[in-house]
Every structure is written in structure tokens, then in C-alpha cells.
Design a protein around this motif. Structure first.
Motif, PDB file in Angstrom:
ATOM      1  N   TYR A 153       3.224  10.949  13.526  1.00 38.04           N
ATOM      2  CA  TYR A 153       3.861   9.638  13.494  1.00 38.04           C
ATOM      3  C   TYR A 153       5.365   9.772  13.680  1.00 38.04           C
ATOM      4  O   TYR A 153       6.005  10.623  13.049  1.00 38.04           O
ATOM      5  CB  TYR A 153       3.554   8.964  12.154  1.00 38.04           C
ATOM      6  CG  TYR A 153       4.226   7.633  11.936  1.00 38.04           C
ATOM      7  CD1 TYR A 153       3.998   6.562  12.796  1.00 38.04           C
ATOM      8  CD2 TYR A 153       5.074   7.438  10.847  1.00 38.04           C
ATOM      9  CE1 TYR A 153       4.602   5.331  12.578  1.00 38.04           C
ATOM     10  CE2 TYR A 153       5.682   6.212  10.627  1.00 38.04           C
ATOM     11  CZ  TYR A 153       5.444   5.160  11.498  1.00 38.04           C
ATOM     12  OH  TYR A 153       6.050   3.945  11.281  1.00 38.04           O
TER      13      TYR A 153
ATOM     14  N   ASN B 109       9.059   7.589  13.701  1.00 36.94           N
ATOM     15  CA  ASN B 109       9.657   6.316  13.299  1.00 36.94           C
ATOM     16  C   ASN B 109      11.167   6.371  13.409  1.00 36.94           C
ATOM     17  O   ASN B 109      11.775   7.447  13.539  1.00 36.94           O
ATOM     18  CB  ASN B 109       9.204   5.901  11.894  1.00 36.94           C
ATOM     19  CG  ASN B 109       9.559   6.902  10.809  1.00 36.94           C
ATOM     20  OD1 ASN B 109      10.110   7.973  11.075  1.00 36.94           O
ATOM     21  ND2 ASN B 109       9.244   6.566   9.560  1.00 36.94           N
TER      22      ASN B 109
ATOM     23  N   THR C 147      14.930   3.800  12.319  1.00 40.93           N
ATOM     24  CA  THR C 147      15.460   2.669  11.558  1.00 40.93           C
ATOM     25  C   THR C 147      15.912   1.583  12.518  1.00 40.93           C
ATOM     26  O   THR C 147      16.057   1.798  13.722  1.00 40.93           O
ATOM     27  CB  THR C 147      16.642   3.093  10.679  1.00 40.93           C
ATOM     28  OG1 THR C 147      17.687   3.601  11.527  1.00 40.93           O
ATOM     29  CG2 THR C 147      16.222   4.169   9.692  1.00 40.93           C
TER      30      THR C 147
ATOM     31  N   SER D 278      15.454   6.447   4.584  1.00 42.56           N
ATOM     32  CA  SER D 278      14.450   5.416   4.321  1.00 42.56           C
ATOM     33  C   SER D 278      13.203   5.613   5.183  1.00 42.56           C
ATOM     34  O   SER D 278      12.170   4.979   4.945  1.00 42.56           O
ATOM     35  CB  SER D 278      15.039   4.029   4.583  1.00 42.56           C
ATOM     36  OG  SER D 278      15.320   3.849   5.971  1.00 42.56           O
ATOM     37  N   LEU D 279      13.300   6.487   6.178  1.00 42.62           N
ATOM     38  CA  LEU D 279      12.147   6.743   7.039  1.00 42.62           C
ATOM     39  C   LEU D 279      10.981   7.338   6.262  1.00 42.62           C
ATOM     40  O   LEU D 279       9.826   7.196   6.662  1.00 42.62           O
ATOM     41  CB  LEU D 279      12.553   7.668   8.190  1.00 42.62           C
ATOM     42  CG  LEU D 279      13.586   7.087   9.172  1.00 42.62           C
ATOM     43  CD1 LEU D 279      14.011   8.146  10.185  1.00 42.62           C
ATOM     44  CD2 LEU D 279      13.026   5.865   9.881  1.00 42.62           C
TER      45      LEU D 279
ATOM     46  N   GLU E  44       9.971   6.358   3.277  1.00 42.47           N
ATOM     47  CA  GLU E  44       9.203   5.246   2.723  1.00 42.47           C
ATOM     48  C   GLU E  44       8.327   4.615   3.799  1.00 42.47           C
ATOM     49  O   GLU E  44       7.182   4.238   3.535  1.00 42.47           O
ATOM     50  CB  GLU E  44      10.144   4.203   2.115  1.00 42.47           C
ATOM     51  CG  GLU E  44      10.930   4.699   0.912  1.00 42.47           C
ATOM     52  CD  GLU E  44      10.021   5.115  -0.239  1.00 42.47           C
ATOM     53  OE1 GLU E  44       8.965   4.464  -0.426  1.00 42.47           O
ATOM     54  OE2 GLU E  44      10.364   6.080  -0.946  1.00 42.47           O
ATOM     55  N   ASP E  45       8.861   4.475   5.001  1.00 40.05           N
ATOM     56  CA  ASP E  45       8.059   3.931   6.094  1.00 40.05           C
ATOM     57  C   ASP E  45       6.899   4.863   6.438  1.00 40.05           C
ATOM     58  O   ASP E  45       5.785   4.403   6.736  1.00 40.05           O
ATOM     59  CB  ASP E  45       8.938   3.716   7.326  1.00 40.05           C
ATOM     60  CG  ASP E  45       8.140   3.230   8.522  1.00 40.05           C
ATOM     61  OD1 ASP E  45       7.661   2.079   8.491  1.00 40.05           O
ATOM     62  OD2 ASP E  45       7.952   4.025   9.477  1.00 40.05           O
TER      63      ASP E  45
ATOM     64  N   ARG F  71       4.145   4.277   4.056  1.00 45.48           N
ATOM     65  CA  ARG F  71       3.416   3.048   4.371  1.00 45.48           C
ATOM     66  C   ARG F  71       2.437   3.275   5.518  1.00 45.48           C
ATOM     67  O   ARG F  71       1.294   2.802   5.487  1.00 45.48           O
ATOM     68  CB  ARG F  71       4.398   1.926   4.714  1.00 45.48           C
ATOM     69  CG  ARG F  71       5.135   1.348   3.515  1.00 45.48           C
ATOM     70  CD  ARG F  71       5.910   0.097   3.885  1.00 45.48           C
ATOM     71  NE  ARG F  71       7.059   0.396   4.723  1.00 45.48           N
ATOM     72  CZ  ARG F  71       8.273   0.658   4.260  1.00 45.48           C
ATOM     73  NH1 ARG F  71       8.492   0.644   2.956  1.00 45.48           N
ATOM     74  NH2 ARG F  71       9.270   0.922   5.092  1.00 45.48           N
ATOM     75  N   GLN F  72       2.898   4.014   6.526  1.00 45.03           N
ATOM     76  CA  GLN F  72       2.007   4.304   7.651  1.00 45.03           C
ATOM     77  C   GLN F  72       0.849   5.194   7.221  1.00 45.03           C
ATOM     78  O   GLN F  72      -0.280   5.037   7.695  1.00 45.03           O
ATOM     79  CB  GLN F  72       2.789   4.965   8.784  1.00 45.03           C
ATOM     80  CG  GLN F  72       1.980   5.159  10.056  1.00 45.03           C
ATOM     81  CD  GLN F  72       1.538   3.839  10.677  1.00 45.03           C
ATOM     82  OE1 GLN F  72       2.307   2.874  10.673  1.00 45.03           O
ATOM     83  NE2 GLN F  72       0.311   3.786  11.175  1.00 45.03           N
TER      84      GLN F  72
END
Length: 659
Positions: free
Chosen positions: A292, A294, A296, A304-305, A307-308, A311-312
Motif C-alpha cells: 500500500y 499513501n 498526505t 500521519s501516514l 494512521e492512514d 485504516r487501510q
């Protein structure tokens, strides 16, 4: 970040490119090596200075039948044929396959390996899985390890995250060079003496410090700050991994390197190695796992990536089993089954009736002996935790024959349901009440530790400041610091552990690992720990087992060690009451773990061997090797205890009446 572009496949003479408008994935053809990942304006997230075969790849370690240990020949799995499995706007799936025939005898393991890569529309990442098949008529072999490796750009990825509490900026790979580091007790560990970034000076770097249990190893990876990009490996299911939920595996480490481990013998040794027998066919699907990517928006904090990514990960777990892999060897949800029931525990020293197995681990694994799931790698495993009332449900189980296994923190031993369980496609089976009766001879006279299959409740010393990893300062996983084994000799230079029941505290007075002592000349000698306890009366001394005591010793891990137990007699020439024989190749002590393979021992203690008043058990770890002949074993030979219990004779008052 999203794209409405459909997935495009571009086939070139020696590469294929998968492109969904969010990222481009370049793979060599027909080898199937990932050579480039383009994302968020970065031409290649992988280390472009490496050779194309050394950026993103599947590899394995194999050895000939009859060989022992976990080492062998390494194969970077290279396909010999390429094919398109699915190609449309919603999805592209491609295959890179290598076959085997007798002309390759001794050069490659006798396997057909089909590496698959999948890209979906509007998906910020790609999937990979492998189909491994060995035919019955082919030459058998051993398979210690299978994994996927990604070597990311060292110029960009400097921050690593394995969990909420285990993330940090990492040294550069150059810092491990001979000019910038000092080798330590084994090759994986170095002391950084002249790192490029001075903040890392004086720290130890070792990839095993970032190992993780399967149940907690669902997402891990790296963050680049400029531009803000995260690279994450997400494993949505443990069904294809070896050794159950608490098997420990490598994650990410200095390189920057990201790993997806499928088969490994780490923290287990030769017992965990997959060993095919003559005439035995084998087929297994490893994965899919998701890589994955990601970023910002509006200049957000790159950290903060993480935390994302979590979630993924939750999205991927919820989506399992995936509906899109094209292989018929990967059953979809409707082709799988479910099993449920209620897990109860009946220990007559705890309750007259069965109690809910709250928090117990219940699982399906290939048929075998009690506890055999922890060394299985050939088949699939499916685990869950029972709720407060003991109810459990395991969904999405592949069709096949299994045993139902269970264990529960707070109680000794392992459970196995009497008969095998057959899961049919689309089936739903209710097992009703499943009752585990833990080992019990008589009331508990005393105990040391808490039975959770780890040594985490015992005394873990502070790290020598010369060998620190800053991440683990004031951290719950302080056992991951380097060199803690040497602290034993510093704390016990002349005498060994003496534990007095009723006075000592196992969290302060019981060292976490029973290991040899280093002498002034650098040799290692056996150590004998004492457990002192008092009995008011010995009770029945007849020959009947009813009057005997029972000693139970649960071992959390062992490495080339032997435990001998004597009572009221320290003479090593006398026959021990209990001897484990030489056990284990877990190497947990040297790899900063707190458990490996679980082993449980018990021995009847004749009442005639006890005396009224003080008694002493002598626990001796007998095995030592010279650093000159075995530099990577001597200091690491030892045992970690999980739990020790002495039970009074069965004729003693009932447990509940004693309470």
C-alpha cells in the motif's frame, strides 16, 4: 488520492508495466522481479542503484532432505514464462512462472512456482501472491524460508513503523559498513561508532530487534518525508503463515528493507522447517499480501501516514478473503466454511464447574499431536480469541480436514479436540461446548510466574548503556535490547539465582533467561538455580502416587539447552529427578525475543524425597560451548521459563477448601 483511469497493461520486450493512474508498477519479464514503483511524482520508490534483480523479489531458502538446521541454498525466484491472467479496466493480474524437471536436480528445489501480481482500479497499491506446488514423484527437500523483499530508496525512506509503540528514524545502510560500525556477538548486530547522522552514534542496530508476532504483524513499513510517501506491507490474514498467531517474524529493518514473511524458522529452529517426505505431494497458496502506498494532502505531517496505513489495513482485513484473485487455488468466501462453539476450562483447583475460556486462543490447523500447530508450515491455520463468555467463531476456513486446538493464558498446556474436523465449502459447524481440562495432580503448593507461554513476567535487566537502542528505553519490550544475556554474569558473578518461595518476587528475583555464566577467561560454565520452599508436613510417604507431589515446568523457549532438576541434592553425578535432554534451536535469547516454542514438562516428586521444613529444588542448565568453537552459541544457550508449579499430593485438602 484517487483516479478514474482504468488499469492499463503495457507489455514490452523485457518488462511489463501495470498503471492505474495512481502508480506504475514495472516488473521484469519473464523473471517477475519488481524493478520500479512510480508514485506521487517519485520516479522509483525502490533503490534504483541496485541491480534490477535486487529491488523487489520473492526468494526462498531450501536444502536437501536429511539435512538439519535452518540454513541452505538461497534462490531468488525467477520466472521462466510470463502470461496475462486477467486484463480489463477494473483489474490486471499477471503471472511469472517457473517449473521444474529432473534436469534441475540439485540446482533448484522441485517446485512449480507461480508468482502473481494484481493491480485494481482506483487502488493505491498492488497485491502479490504465490502458488507453490510439489508433485509426489519429485525429489523431496526442506524449505526453511519463503518471503517477499522490497529494498526501498535509501535517499528517501528514513522513518520505520512496525506498531504504535515501535517506530523511529533509522540509521542508513552505510552506517553498518566496517568503517562506521563495530561487529558484535553475531553478524546481524553492529554497534554504530561513526554513523553519517551523529544522533545514532553509540546505538546497536539489529534487524531482530524489530521482530513481531504474527497476530500483531498486519501492517508495517516506511515513510519518506519529501515528498510525503508511505510504503506499507499489509498482511490481511495469517492463514498462510507458519506457526500460528504467536510465531515471531522479521518485519522491516535498515536498508531500508520491507519484508513479507510466509515461511520462516526464526525463534523456532529446525523443528519449524517444512520437510517434504518421499512420495508426498504439497501445494500451498502464500498470500495475497498488499503493498500500500499513501501520501498526505495539503502538506500534512508525513508521520500521519501510519494512521492512514492502519485504516487501510482494517479495510483489507475486512475484505478477506479477497474476491478478485483469479487462481482456482484461492477459494472465495462462498467456497469456505465456518466453525463455532464455546470454549470452557475446567480446573478443579479454580472452580468446581467449568468456566468460560475468556481470551483463550482457538484454532483450526492440520491434524497432528497436541500443540503440533506451532511447528506446522505445510498447511493453513485459522485462529480466533474466545469472548468473555467463551464463545468463538472462525469464518472463512478453507475446505479440508483439521484438528481443533486451543490454549489460554492463565492455564498450563494445550488443548486438542478428540477427533478431526472436516470443513466443507459453504458449511457452518457448531461444536457446542469444548471443555479443556488443564494438567492438574493436586492443589498448588507454590508457583513461579504466570502461564502465558512467555518469560515476560520475569526480571529483565537494564541494558548496558554501551549497547543501547533508544527505541526500547522505558519501553514495555525492554527485552529487545542487545546484550542482556551478559548482564547475568554481572548480576551473579559468583553465585546463581536463589529464589525463596513466600519471600522472593519473580518479577525482581527470577532472571528472565537461565543461561551460562561467563568466566574471567571468557569461557561459559553451567549454572544452577535454587528454589527454596518450606513444608509443614510431608504427608503420605507410601509408594502410591496419591502421596506424591507433582512438579510442572513450562518452558517458553530453549536453545541447545538441557534442564536437570534435583531436590535436596546438588550432586551433579546423581541421577536427576527430571532431565529434558538437549532441547531447542530457537535462538530466542540472541534474537531479543521473550518466547519461542512452548514445551511442558512434569515429574512426580516422591514424598520421601521431601523433608519437613526447608527443601530446595536445584535447576541446572548443563549445556555450554566454548566461544572458540561455537561463537554464536555459548552465551545464548539457555532456557526461558514460562511458569513453574509444585502441586501437593492428591490426598491433600481440596484446592477450593484451601482458598
Amino acid at each position: 488520492m484517487s483516479s478514474q483511469q482504468g488499469v492499463k497493461l503495457q507489455i514490452e520486450s523485457d518488462h511489463v508495466v501495470l498503471d492505474n493512474g495512481m502508480l506504475k508498477l514495472t516488473i521484469s519479464k519473464p523473471q517477475g522481479m519488481v524493478t520500479g514503483i512510480q508514485y506521487n511524482g517519485v520516479t522509483n520508490l525502490l533503490e534504483y542503484r541496485n541491480n534490477e534483480i535486487d529491488r523487489g523479489y520473492w526468494d526462498l531458502v531450501w536444502s536437501k532432505t536429511g539435512s538439519t538446521g535452518t540454513k541452505g541454498s538461497q534462490e531468488r525466484i525467477s520466472g521462466t514464462s510470463f502470461s496475462v491472467i486477467v486484463e480489463n479496466e477494473e483489474q490486471v493480474e499477471v503471472s511469472f512462472k517457473r517449473t521444474w524437471d529432473p534436469s534441475l536436480e540439485g540446482q533448484l528445489p522441485s517446485l512449480i512456482i507461480d508468482k502473481r501480481f494484481i493491480m485494481l482500479k482506483n487502488s493505491s497499491g498492488f497485491y502479490s501472491y504465490g502458488i507453490f506446488e510439489h508433485l509426489a514423484e519429485w525429489t523431496p527437500f526442506n524449505l526453511p524460508q519463503v518471503r517477499i523483499v522490497f529494498k526501498l530508496s535509501k535517499d528517501k525512506f528514513h522513518f520505520m513503523a512496525v506498531s504504535d509503540s515501535r517506530q523511529r528514524f533509522m540509521p542508513l545502510p552505510d552506517d553498518r559498513s566496517e568503517e562506521r560500525s563495530k561487529p558484535l556477538a553475531y553478524p546481524e548486530a553492529v554497534l554504530l561508532v561513526n554513523p553519517i547522522e551523529p544522533e545514532f552514534k553509540g546505538e546497536v542496530d539489529d534487524k531482530y530487534q524489530y521482530s513481531c508476532e504474527n497476530k500483531d504483524l498486519k501492517v508495517h513499513g516506511w515513510i519518506c518525508s519529501d515528498p510525503a510517501v508511505g510504503f506499507w506491507q499489509i498482511t490481511p490474514s495469517n492463514e498462510f503463515r507458519t506457526g500460528g498467531l504467536v510465531k515471531q517474524n522479521l518485519t522491516s529493518h535498515v536498508g531500508p528493507i520491507n519484508l513479507a514473511m510466509f515461511l520462516s524458522a526464526h525463534y523456532a529452529g529446525d523443528e519449524m522447517v517444512l520437510k517434504l517426505k518421499p512420495g508426498e505431494p504439497w501445494k500451498k497458496v502464500l498470500g495475497p499480501v498488499f503493498m500500500y502506498l499513501n501520501t498526505t494532502t495539503d502538506g500534512g505531517d508525513p508521520l500521519s501516514l501510519w494512521e492512514d496505513a492502519k485504516r487501510q489495513m482494517a479495510v483489507e482485513v475486512q475484505s478477506w478473503p479477497y474476491s478478485f484473485p483469479a487462481s482456482e487455488d484461492f477459494p472465495k468466501a462462498e467456497q469456505r466454511g465456518r466453525i463455532s462453539g464455546r470454549f470452557l476450562v475446567h480446573d478443579w483447583c479454580v472452580s468446581e464447574t467449568s468456566i468460560p475460556g475468556n481470551g483463550g486462543y482457538v484454532g483450526l490447523a492440520p491434524p497432528g499431536e497436541v500443540g503440533s500447530w506451532q511447528i506446522d508450515g505445510k498447511g493453513y491455520q485459522f485462529w480466533t480469541q474466545a469472548d468473555e463468555q467463551g464463545f468463538f467463531s472462525i469464518a472463512n476456513v478453507r475446505p479440508g480436514e483439521y484438528n481443533l486446538y486451543a490454549y489460554i493464558p492463565g492455564f498450563l498446556g494445550d488443548y486438542k479436540f478428540g477427533s478431526s474436523v472436516t470443513i466443507a465449502p459453504g458449511s457452518s459447524m457448531d461444536m457446542g461446548d469444548v471443555v479443556y481440562e488443564p494438567p492438574r495432580h493436586g492443589p498448588t503448593l507454590w508457583e513461579i510466574g504466570y502461564p502465558d507461554r512467555t518469560a515476560s513476567g520475569f526480571y529483565v535487566p537494564d541494558v548496558d548503556p554501551k549497547y543501547i537502542n533508544k527505541l526500547y528505553v522505558n519501553h514495555p519490550d525492554r527485552f529487545r535490547q542487545y546484550g542482556l544475556w551478559d548482564r547475568y554474569t554481572e548480576l551473579y558473578p559468583d553465585k546463581d539465582v536463589v529464589y525463596t518461595v513466600g519471600k522472593s518476587d519473580w518479577a525482581k528475583d527470577w532472571f528472565y533467561a537461565h543461561i551460562p555464566r561467563r568466566t574471567k577467561v571468557g569461557e561459559y560454565v553451567p549454572t544452577t538455580w535454587q528454589i527454596k520452599f518450606y513444608v509443614d508436613s510431608v504427608g503420605n510417604t507410601s509408594s502410591s502416587n496419591v502421596g506424591d507431589y507433582m512438579l510442572r515446568v513450562a518452558v517458553a523457549t530453549a536453545h541447545v539447552a538441557e534442564l536437570q532438576v534435583r531436590i535436596n541434592n546438588q550432586d551433579m553425578s546423581s541421577s536427576p529427578l527430571l532431565s529434558t535432554g538437549v532441547i531447542g534451536h530457537d535462538n530466542t535469547i540472541g534474537r531479543h525475543g521473550i518466547h519461542g516454542l512452548y514445551r511442558l514438562y512434569e515429574v512426580l516428586v516422591p514424598a520421601a524425597l521431601l523433608s519437613k521444613g526447608e527443601n530446595i529444588f536445584y535447576f541446572t542448565q548443563t549445556q555450554t560451548k566454548s566461544p572458540a568453537t561455537a561463537p554464536f552459541e555459548g552465551p545464548f544457550q539457555g532456557i526461558m521459563y514460562d511458569y513453574i508449579r509444585l502441586e501437593a499430593p492428591l490426598s491433600s485438602p481440596h484446592c477450593l477448601s484451601l482458598a
